[in-house]
Design a protein around this motif. Sequence first.
Motif, PDB file in Angstrom:
ATOM      1  N   ARG A  56      13.171  -2.892 -13.596  1.00 44.13           N
ATOM      2  CA  ARG A  56      13.037  -2.310 -14.935  1.00 44.13           C
ATOM      3  C   ARG A  56      12.318  -3.258 -15.896  1.00 44.13           C
ATOM      4  NH1 ARG A  56      17.821  -0.601 -14.682  1.00 44.13           N
ATOM      5  NH2 ARG A  56      18.853  -2.244 -15.828  1.00 44.13           N
ATOM      6  N   GLN A  57      12.646  -4.529 -15.846  1.00 44.27           N
ATOM      7  CA  GLN A  57      12.086  -5.484 -16.799  1.00 44.27           C
ATOM      8  C   GLN A  57      10.689  -5.985 -16.418  1.00 44.27           C
ATOM      9  OE1 GLN A  57      13.318  -5.928 -19.696  1.00 44.27           O
ATOM     10  NE2 GLN A  57      15.259  -4.918 -19.289  1.00 44.27           N
ATOM     11  N   LEU A  58      10.422  -6.152 -15.133  1.00 38.77           N
ATOM     12  CA  LEU A  58       9.175  -6.812 -14.726  1.00 38.77           C
ATOM     13  C   LEU A  58       8.001  -5.883 -14.473  1.00 38.77           C
ATOM     14  CD1 LEU A  58      10.390  -9.659 -12.339  1.00 38.77           C
ATOM     15  CD2 LEU A  58      10.093  -9.688 -14.813  1.00 38.77           C
ATOM     16  N   ARG A  59       8.249  -4.643 -14.133  1.00 41.71           N
ATOM     17  CA  ARG A  59       7.133  -3.773 -13.727  1.00 41.71           C
ATOM     18  C   ARG A  59       6.041  -3.617 -14.781  1.00 41.71           C
ATOM     19  NH1 ARG A  59      10.083   0.683 -10.036  1.00 41.71           N
ATOM     20  NH2 ARG A  59       9.701  -0.366  -8.053  1.00 41.71           N
ATOM     21  N   GLY A  60       6.372  -3.687 -16.040  1.00 42.55           N
ATOM     22  CA  GLY A  60       5.338  -3.594 -17.071  1.00 42.55           C
ATOM     23  C   GLY A  60       4.529  -4.866 -17.224  1.00 42.55           C
ATOM     24  N   ALA A  61       5.069  -5.974 -16.751  1.00 40.06           N
ATOM     25  CA  ALA A  61       4.419  -7.272 -16.922  1.00 40.06           C
ATOM     26  C   ALA A  61       3.702  -7.771 -15.674  1.00 40.06           C
ATOM     27  CB  ALA A  61       5.449  -8.322 -17.357  1.00 40.06           C
ATOM     28  N   CYS A  62       4.042  -7.208 -14.495  1.00 34.64           N
ATOM     29  CA  CYS A  62       3.458  -7.744 -13.267  1.00 34.64           C
ATOM     30  C   CYS A  62       3.539  -6.745 -12.119  1.00 34.64           C
ATOM     31  CB  CYS A  62       4.168  -9.035 -12.864  1.00 34.64           C
ATOM     32  SG  CYS A  62       5.897  -8.805 -12.395  1.00 34.64           S
ATOM     33  N   HIS A  63       2.767  -7.053 -11.085  1.00 35.09           N
ATOM     34  CA  HIS A  63       2.869  -6.365  -9.804  1.00 35.09           C
ATOM     35  C   HIS A  63       3.808  -7.211  -8.955  1.00 35.09           C
ATOM     36  CE1 HIS A  63      -0.649  -3.895 -10.734  1.00 35.09           C
ATOM     37  NE2 HIS A  63      -1.218  -5.000 -11.158  1.00 35.09           N
ATOM     38  N   ILE A  64       4.934  -6.662  -8.549  1.00 35.04           N
ATOM     39  CA  ILE A  64       5.871  -7.395  -7.695  1.00 35.04           C
ATOM     40  C   ILE A  64       5.412  -7.224  -6.248  1.00 35.04           C
ATOM     41  CG2 ILE A  64       8.265  -7.602  -6.921  1.00 35.04           C
ATOM     42  CD1 ILE A  64       9.087  -6.356  -9.647  1.00 35.04           C
ATOM     43  N   LEU A  65       5.101  -8.349  -5.600  1.00 37.66           N
ATOM     44  CA  LEU A  65       4.633  -8.315  -4.218  1.00 37.66           C
ATOM     45  C   LEU A  65       5.771  -8.510  -3.230  1.00 37.66           C
ATOM     46  CD1 LEU A  65       1.378 -10.433  -4.546  1.00 37.66           C
ATOM     47  CD2 LEU A  65       1.612  -7.939  -4.588  1.00 37.66           C
ATOM     48  N   ALA A  66       6.712  -9.366  -3.567  1.00 43.53           N
ATOM     49  CA  ALA A  66       7.846  -9.655  -2.674  1.00 43.53           C
ATOM     50  C   ALA A  66       8.971 -10.245  -3.510  1.00 43.53           C
ATOM     51  CB  ALA A  66       7.436 -10.632  -1.576  1.00 43.53           C
ATOM     52  N   TYR A  67      10.199 -10.070  -3.017  1.00 40.87           N
ATOM     53  CA  TYR A  67      11.344 -10.682  -3.693  1.00 40.87           C
ATOM     54  C   TYR A  67      12.453 -10.923  -2.683  1.00 40.87           C
ATOM     55  CZ  TYR A  67      13.903  -6.313  -3.410  1.00 40.87           C
ATOM     56  OH  TYR A  67      14.552  -5.213  -2.931  1.00 40.87           O
ATOM     57  N   PRO A  87       2.512 -14.448 -21.760  1.00 42.63           N
ATOM     58  CA  PRO A  87       3.638 -14.213 -22.687  1.00 42.63           C
ATOM     59  C   PRO A  87       4.453 -12.983 -22.295  1.00 42.63           C
ATOM     60  CG  PRO A  87       1.593 -14.594 -23.894  1.00 42.63           C
ATOM     61  CD  PRO A  87       1.220 -14.487 -22.447  1.00 42.63           C
ATOM     62  N   GLU A  88       3.795 -11.954 -21.786  1.00 39.88           N
ATOM     63  CA  GLU A  88       4.496 -10.725 -21.391  1.00 39.88           C
ATOM     64  C   GLU A  88       5.467 -10.995 -20.242  1.00 39.88           C
ATOM     65  OE1 GLU A  88       0.642  -9.744 -23.328  1.00 39.88           O
ATOM     66  OE2 GLU A  88       1.160 -11.053 -21.656  1.00 39.88           O
ATOM     67  N   LEU A  89       5.048 -11.826 -19.298  1.00 42.71           N
ATOM     68  CA  LEU A  89       5.920 -12.168 -18.179  1.00 42.71           C
ATOM     69  C   LEU A  89       7.083 -13.044 -18.663  1.00 42.71           C
ATOM     70  CD1 LEU A  89       6.442 -11.802 -15.200  1.00 42.71           C
ATOM     71  CD2 LEU A  89       4.929 -13.742 -14.740  1.00 42.71           C
ATOM     72  N   SER A  90       6.814 -13.952 -19.582  1.00 42.88           N
ATOM     73  CA  SER A  90       7.888 -14.771 -20.162  1.00 42.88           C
ATOM     74  C   SER A  90       8.959 -13.892 -20.793  1.00 42.88           C
ATOM     75  CB  SER A  90       7.339 -15.721 -21.233  1.00 42.88           C
ATOM     76  OG  SER A  90       6.542 -16.712 -20.677  1.00 42.88           O
ATOM     77  N   GLU A  91       8.519 -12.917 -21.560  1.00 41.75           N
ATOM     78  CA  GLU A  91       9.457 -12.020 -22.239  1.00 41.75           C
ATOM     79  C   GLU A  91      10.231 -11.174 -21.229  1.00 41.75           C
ATOM     80  OE1 GLU A  91      11.682 -10.409 -25.190  1.00 41.75           O
ATOM     81  OE2 GLU A  91      10.340 -12.132 -25.343  1.00 41.75           O
ATOM     82  N   ALA A  92       9.563 -10.708 -20.195  1.00 39.68           N
ATOM     83  CA  ALA A  92      10.220  -9.886 -19.178  1.00 39.68           C
ATOM     84  C   ALA A  92      11.269 -10.686 -18.413  1.00 39.68           C
ATOM     85  CB  ALA A  92       9.174  -9.313 -18.223  1.00 39.68           C
ATOM     86  N   ILE A  93      10.944 -11.924 -18.047  1.00 37.05           N
ATOM     87  CA  ILE A  93      11.905 -12.794 -17.346  1.00 37.05           C
ATOM     88  C   ILE A  93      13.100 -13.080 -18.257  1.00 37.05           C
ATOM     89  CG2 ILE A  93      12.271 -15.112 -16.405  1.00 37.05           C
ATOM     90  CD1 ILE A  93      10.733 -13.465 -14.440  1.00 37.05           C
TER      91      ILE A  93
END
Length: 181
Positions: free
Chosen positions: A40-51, A85-91
């Motif tokens: 929910r938090q990261l999808r707007g800031a990044c493409h998640i490849l693996a976790y 900055p967008e990824l910082s805020e999402a994390i």
Amino acid sequence: MRDIEFLSRYIFHIYNRSNDRNTLFHEDENYQFFVAKMLRQLRGACHILAYCVMPNHFHIMLIPKHTLRDNFTLDEEYHDVMPTPELSEAIKRLLMGFTKSYNGLYGLTGSRFQQHTKCKYHSGGLKEGMNYVHFNPSEAGLVNHPSEWQFSSFNEYDLNWPAHQCHCDVELGRALLMLHP
């Protein structure tokens, strides 16, 4: 259509662990809540490849969707600042939101994670990086094979799940793996 070659230049490995390396994820619901919140938090800031979410830490391989900070260097060092900055805020929203819910559930106060989430530019082979993330549970002796760990994206790739059933951007991940095995 995304420029795959361009995106392949901006892969990052993000990780953080619990304070004092204590077990943070005690129950399946803890893991599931964290993964849902991560998506929910990261999808707007990044493409998640693996976790992979482990008992006391997590790993995420991703590509930011926004322009990198002017002063962010693409080197092999771990950074205490996110590339955008967008990824910082999402994390920040991910960790604070999880901590607030977790503390409420268990009657705790204070931070559950270390102060700085680490970020490392990933210049090596994507498969090598994804293997590091996905094989973490078996390397730690939690399972015999990564396919047995339900709190990672291993099976999304290994079992060739359809994209609509995946948490990760597996279409992008598969394209990148073909480009840079």
